[in-house]
Design an enzyme around this catalytic site. Structure first.
Site, PDB file in Angstrom:
ATOM      1  N   ARG A 234       0.826  -1.226   0.000  1.00 21.12           N
ATOM      2  CA  ARG A 234       0.000   0.000   0.000  1.00 21.12           C
ATOM      3  C   ARG A 234       0.855   1.270   0.000  1.00 21.12           C
ATOM      4  O   ARG A 234       0.530   2.261   0.663  1.00 21.12           O
ATOM      5  CB  ARG A 234      -0.948   0.036   1.213  1.00 21.12           C
ATOM      6  CG  ARG A 234      -1.945  -1.084   1.272  1.00 21.12           C
ATOM      7  CD  ARG A 234      -2.966  -1.047   0.137  1.00 21.12           C
ATOM      8  NE  ARG A 234      -3.797  -2.203   0.258  1.00 21.12           N
ATOM      9  CZ  ARG A 234      -3.466  -3.414  -0.233  1.00 21.12           C
ATOM     10  NH1 ARG A 234      -2.348  -3.594  -0.919  1.00 21.12           N
ATOM     11  NH2 ARG A 234      -4.277  -4.424  -0.070  1.00 21.12           N
TER      12      ARG A 234
ATOM     13  N   SER B 299     -11.587   0.689   3.731  1.00 22.45           N
ATOM     14  CA  SER B 299     -10.935   0.549   5.049  1.00 22.45           C
ATOM     15  C   SER B 299     -10.550   1.926   5.570  1.00 22.45           C
ATOM     16  O   SER B 299      -9.770   2.628   4.931  1.00 22.45           O
ATOM     17  CB  SER B 299      -9.675  -0.302   4.928  1.00 22.45           C
ATOM     18  OG  SER B 299     -10.007  -1.535   4.369  1.00 22.45           O
TER      19      SER B 299
ATOM     20  N   GLU C  36      -6.248   5.467   7.306  1.00 15.66           N
ATOM     21  CA  GLU C  36      -5.754   5.065   5.978  1.00 15.66           C
ATOM     22  C   GLU C  36      -6.197   6.050   4.885  1.00 15.66           C
ATOM     23  O   GLU C  36      -5.462   6.374   3.960  1.00 15.66           O
ATOM     24  CB  GLU C  36      -6.305   3.666   5.695  1.00 15.66           C
ATOM     25  CG  GLU C  36      -6.386   3.259   4.255  1.00 15.66           C
ATOM     26  CD  GLU C  36      -5.271   2.318   3.857  1.00 15.66           C
ATOM     27  OE1 GLU C  36      -4.988   1.407   4.639  1.00 15.66           O
ATOM     28  OE2 GLU C  36      -4.704   2.503   2.781  1.00 15.66           O
TER      29      GLU C  36
HETATM   30  C1  LIG Z   1     -15.612  -0.027  -0.821  1.00 16.33           C
HETATM   31  C2  LIG Z   1     -14.121   0.184  -1.022  1.00 16.33           C
HETATM   32  C3  LIG Z   1     -13.278  -0.898  -1.117  1.00 16.33           C
HETATM   33  C4  LIG Z   1     -11.905  -0.731  -1.330  1.00 16.33           C
HETATM   34  N1  LIG Z   1     -11.110  -1.836  -1.429  1.00 16.33           N
HETATM   35  C5  LIG Z   1      -9.787  -1.699  -1.657  1.00 16.33           C
HETATM   36  C6  LIG Z   1      -8.955  -2.848  -1.816  1.00 16.33           C
HETATM   37  O1  LIG Z   1      -9.408  -3.981  -1.771  1.00 16.33           O
HETATM   38  N2  LIG Z   1      -7.634  -2.647  -2.025  1.00 16.33           N
HETATM   39  C7  LIG Z   1      -7.089  -1.399  -2.102  1.00 16.33           C
HETATM   40  O2  LIG Z   1      -5.871  -1.299  -2.303  1.00 16.33           O
HETATM   41  N3  LIG Z   1      -7.852  -0.295  -1.961  1.00 16.33           N
HETATM   42  C8  LIG Z   1      -9.184  -0.408  -1.747  1.00 16.33           C
HETATM   43  N4  LIG Z   1      -9.973   0.702  -1.606  1.00 16.33           N
HETATM   44  C9  LIG Z   1      -9.353   2.040  -1.688  1.00 16.33           C
HETATM   45  C10 LIG Z   1      -9.476   2.696  -3.083  1.00 16.33           C
HETATM   46  O3  LIG Z   1     -10.273   1.921  -3.914  1.00 16.33           O
HETATM   47  C11 LIG Z   1      -8.095   2.861  -3.725  1.00 16.33           C
HETATM   48  O4  LIG Z   1      -7.260   3.624  -2.895  1.00 16.33           O
HETATM   49  C12 LIG Z   1      -8.188   3.527  -5.104  1.00 16.33           C
HETATM   50  O5  LIG Z   1      -6.956   3.419  -5.767  1.00 16.33           O
HETATM   51  C13 LIG Z   1      -8.596   4.989  -4.993  1.00 16.33           C
HETATM   52  O6  LIG Z   1      -8.832   5.487  -6.302  1.00 16.33           O
HETATM   53  P1  LIG Z   1      -9.497   6.909  -6.504  1.00 16.33           P
HETATM   54  O7  LIG Z   1      -9.358   7.268  -7.934  1.00 16.33           O
HETATM   55  O8  LIG Z   1     -10.864   6.914  -5.957  1.00 16.33           O
HETATM   56  O9  LIG Z   1      -8.518   7.802  -5.608  1.00 16.33           O
HETATM   57  P2  LIG Z   1      -8.769   9.188  -4.874  1.00 16.33           P
HETATM   58  O10 LIG Z   1      -9.469   8.969  -3.577  1.00 16.33           O
HETATM   59  O11 LIG Z   1      -9.353  10.169  -5.803  1.00 16.33           O
HETATM   60  O12 LIG Z   1      -7.251   9.569  -4.561  1.00 16.33           O
HETATM   61  C14 LIG Z   1      -6.481   8.765  -3.697  1.00 16.33           C
HETATM   62  C15 LIG Z   1      -5.061   9.337  -3.611  1.00 16.33           C
HETATM   63  O13 LIG Z   1      -4.425   9.218  -4.880  1.00 16.33           O
HETATM   64  C16 LIG Z   1      -4.060  10.503  -5.382  1.00 16.33           C
HETATM   65  N5  LIG Z   1      -4.342  10.479  -6.826  1.00 16.33           N
HETATM   66  C17 LIG Z   1      -5.510  10.166  -7.433  1.00 16.33           C
HETATM   67  N6  LIG Z   1      -5.376  10.212  -8.769  1.00 16.33           N
HETATM   68  C18 LIG Z   1      -4.088  10.574  -9.010  1.00 16.33           C
HETATM   69  C19 LIG Z   1      -3.327  10.825 -10.193  1.00 16.33           C
HETATM   70  N7  LIG Z   1      -3.844  10.694 -11.414  1.00 16.33           N
HETATM   71  N8  LIG Z   1      -2.036  11.220 -10.051  1.00 16.33           N
HETATM   72  C20 LIG Z   1      -1.471  11.359  -8.818  1.00 16.33           C
HETATM   73  N9  LIG Z   1      -2.133  11.141  -7.669  1.00 16.33           N
HETATM   74  C21 LIG Z   1      -3.428  10.759  -7.767  1.00 16.33           C
HETATM   75  C22 LIG Z   1      -4.913  11.501  -4.623  1.00 16.33           C
HETATM   76  O14 LIG Z   1      -4.268  12.772  -4.515  1.00 16.33           O
HETATM   77  C23 LIG Z   1      -5.028  10.816  -3.264  1.00 16.33           C
HETATM   78  O15 LIG Z   1      -3.886  11.066  -2.499  1.00 16.33           O
HETATM   79  C24 LIG Z   1     -11.360   0.574  -1.415  1.00 16.33           C
HETATM   80  C25 LIG Z   1     -12.212   1.691  -1.338  1.00 16.33           C
HETATM   81  C26 LIG Z   1     -13.590   1.501  -1.151  1.00 16.33           C
HETATM   82  C27 LIG Z   1     -14.502   2.697  -1.091  1.00 16.33           C
END
Ligand SMILES: Cc1cc2nc3c(=O)[nH]c(=O)nc-3n(C[C@H](O)[C@H](O)[C@H](O)COP(=O)(O)OP(=O)(O)OC[C@H]3O[C@@H](n4cnc5c(N)ncnc54)[C@H](O)[C@@H]3O)c2cc1C
Length: 333
Positions: free
Chosen positions: A157, A225, A321
């Protein structure tokens, strides 16, 4: 074309759906627009790992760069994918095209661009295994950069992009899916899947397990989480096991173990425990949910209460987290 919107509600831009707004949202659709943008923004994908706890008095850069190119070599399928593509759509698309590999990572919410940031992982697989290079805009040096897999410093992570939060805007991710595919079924929950199952069958199993365990953010807003699984010294573990012999733990190295934050919260009887509109999910103690009309203050109060009770009972410090946003920046950096 990249668009700028003023005073935008953030409710539909993050999966916890708190009712705040940003001074401006820039919808980035082309990497080439990055050099000319005013550089005072927070980078957002689909907001599934970010919670806005108040109005945000800066700009949100919503990365919406689309695109999917595919080629093949003798041994692999090579993909170049825009950071604004949806992660699960990519998993589905590759499997529909008979390019296996990403099936264990099905249904993880969020964008392709955020996947390398915390090296998303599930069911014994991490996305870093499939990443060849990452293309990004370096906000400090004002240049486009290309990171090899090794330079991304992927760990559990974690990555270079998380360690230097905010410095890079990921524009494209290049994946390499080996033609020498083997099913990864070592993770306990997948042990009932037959060894000769196809990648699509594995994806269906992963989707079914996830749907049975985790609340769907579209139905019950949440950010997955909420707390990290804490890492503690083995010496501390010994003392805890004398008091709590059932406590699950996983080795990290010779000196440390990881304990399950959800188990600690569950032991305190906190499933369903609420503060106003925010609640500990009644089936999954690691997930906090917005029951509707919740506020950022209620979320932070509940998080503090859980952290304090875990500390009192187990002498373990829980760490959040999810990225918690204050008025101007991350408040749990
Ligand atoms: C129901 C649920 C289940 C989940 N299960 C898992 C799991 O099984 N495993 C797991 O690893 N995670 C899990 N997650 C967490 C989440 O899915 C991941 O962290 C995912 O990668 C977030 O993507 P996002 O585009 O929504 O990120 P955001 O929330 O929009 O951003 C997350 C971070 O990444 C940065 N970021 C986003 N896009 C970019 C970019 N293009 N360039 C640079 N930085 C960027 C943001 O600044 C921020 O710091 C879960 C979340 C939920 C809600």
């Amino acid at each position: 074309m990249t668009k700028i919107h003023k005073f935008v509600s953030l409710k539909d831009l993050h999966t916890f759906k708190l009712p705040y707004q940003a001074d401006a949202v820039v919808e980035l659709t082309a990497a080439e627009d990055l050099p000319s943008l005013a550089d005072d923004y927070y980078v957002l994908g689909e907001g599934s790992n970010t919670i806005f706890t108040t109005d945000f008095s800066r700009t949100v850069l919503k990365v919406g760069i689309k695109g999917y190119e595919c080629s093949e070599t003798e041994n692999s399928f090579e993909l170049r994918v825009g950071a604004g593509e949806n992660w699960h759509d990519l998993v589905r698309k590759t499997l529909d095209a008979d390019m296996p590999g990403l099936e264990n990572l099905a249904l993880i919410p969020g964008s392709v661009g955020a996947a390398p940031v915390q090296n998303i992982g599930a069911y014994g697989v991490e996305v870093s295994e499939f990443i060849r290079t990452v293309e990004a805009w370096d906000r400090e040096q004002h240049e486009f950069v290309l990171f090899s897999q090794k330079q991304c410093c992927f760990a559990y992570r974690d990555s270079l992009f998380k360690q230097h939060a905010g410095r890079y805007v990921i524009t494209h991710v290049n994946f390499s899916l080996s033609k020498n595919w083997r099913a990864q079924l070592s993770y306990g929950a997948l042990s009932s899947v037959p060894g000769d199952a196809s990648a699509k069958t594995i994806m269906k199993a992963v989707v079914a397990i996830r749907n049975s365990k985790l609340p769907n953010p579209k139905v019950l807003p949440n950010a997955g989480s909420f707390f990290k699984n804490p890492v503690i010294p083995r010496q501390q573990l010994q003392g805890l096991l004398e008091r709590f012999p059932d406590m699950p733990y996983y080795p990290v190295d010779d000196m440390q173990v990881k304990v399950a934050a959800g188990w600690l919260i569950d032991q305190l009887g906190l499933k369903g425990f609420s503060c106003g509109g925010v609640s500990v999910h009644d089936k999954q103690a690691l997930v906090l949910v917005n029951k509707g009309e919740a506020s950022g203050e209620e979320l932070l109060t509940l998080a503090k209460e859980i952290t304090s009770r875990v500390k009192t009972r187990f002498a373990i410090e829980l760490e959040i987290e999810v990225r918690i946003m204050g008025e101007k920046e991350l408040i749990n950096a």
